[in-house]
Design a protein around this motif. Structure first.
Motif, PDB file in Angstrom:
ATOM      1  N   UNK A  91      30.757  27.881  17.262  1.00 44.26           N
ATOM      2  CA  UNK A  91      31.043  26.466  17.531  1.00 44.26           C
ATOM      3  C   UNK A  91      31.580  26.293  18.948  1.00 44.26           C
ATOM      4  N   UNK A  92      32.450  27.183  19.346  1.00 40.89           N
ATOM      5  CA  UNK A  92      32.996  27.124  20.710  1.00 40.89           C
ATOM      6  C   UNK A  92      31.893  27.347  21.746  1.00 40.89           C
ATOM      7  N   UNK A  93      30.967  28.262  21.471  1.00 41.70           N
ATOM      8  CA  UNK A  93      29.844  28.515  22.377  1.00 41.70           C
ATOM      9  C   UNK A  93      28.977  27.261  22.518  1.00 41.70           C
ATOM     10  N   UNK A  94      28.761  26.542  21.424  1.00 37.49           N
ATOM     11  CA  UNK A  94      27.982  25.296  21.471  1.00 37.49           C
ATOM     12  C   UNK A  94      28.677  24.255  22.355  1.00 37.49           C
ATOM     13  N   UNK A  95      29.993  24.170  22.217  1.00 34.50           N
ATOM     14  CA  UNK A  95      30.758  23.215  23.030  1.00 34.50           C
ATOM     15  C   UNK A  95      30.656  23.577  24.507  1.00 34.50           C
ATOM     16  N   UNK A  96      30.765  24.857  24.817  1.00 33.01           N
ATOM     17  CA  UNK A  96      30.658  25.300  26.210  1.00 33.01           C
ATOM     18  C   UNK A  96      29.260  25.040  26.774  1.00 33.01           C
TER      19      UNK A  96
END
Length: 168
Positions: free
Chosen positions: A109-114
């Motif tokens: 999820x954090x990778x998607x946000x980045x």
């Protein structure tokens, strides 16, 4: 009867003038594009708006109108450009990750946000409006409250009052 005859004589000229004004005003946004906004009109929103208010205070109504209209176009360009980048970089209908232990779902999820943040940054770098200094929060609040439209209405009113006096 004489009045009607006089109007009919100038009818084609009046109609042509009215039609050209409508085409000019309507043409303002017909071919509107984020990438083809006239470069000569790309100025900081704060500067254009502040100058229009100064001209209004000095009773330079035509100049005030010119820069108020420019400010409104710049605000629209800024808003549309932000929406364009947000839409183009949206994550889409991704399935909600299940937060079970050991699946690294938080990292995904954090990778998607980045990825989305990088996309938005690249998008903004490609649009000229984001190369200008950003407007102050106070200026943006004025536009959200539609205050520039009140100034513009007043300036148009003043020009209409002044014109008959000048033509006499």
């Amino acid at each position: 009867m004489e009045r009607v005859a006089r109007c009919n004589g100038s009818g084609p000229l009046s109609l042509l003038l009215l039609l050209s004004l409508l085409l000019e005003a309507g043409g303002q946004y017909e071919k509107y594009s984020l990438r083809s906004f006239p470069e000569r009109e790309l100025v900081p929103l704060d500067s254009a708006y502040r100058y229009s208010l100064e001209q209004s205070a000095a009773a330079n109504w035509r100049e005030s109108i010119r820069y108020l209209e420019l400010s409104l176009r710049l605000h629209r360009l800024l808003r549309d450009s932000q929406l364009h980048c947000q839409r183009n970089c949206s994550l889409g209908p991704a399935a909600e990750p299940t937060l079970s232990p050991g699946t690294f779902s938080e990292l995904r999820a954090f990778a998607q946000i980045l990825k989305r943040a990088v996309c938005i940054k690249k998008c903004k770098q490609s649009l000229a409006v984001f190369k200008l200094p950003p407007p102050d929060k106070d200026t943006l609040q004025q536009f959200e409250k539609r205050v520039p439209y009140r100034y513009l209405e007043n300036a148009y009113f003043q020009v209409r009052i002044i014109l008959p006096v000048v033509t006499l």
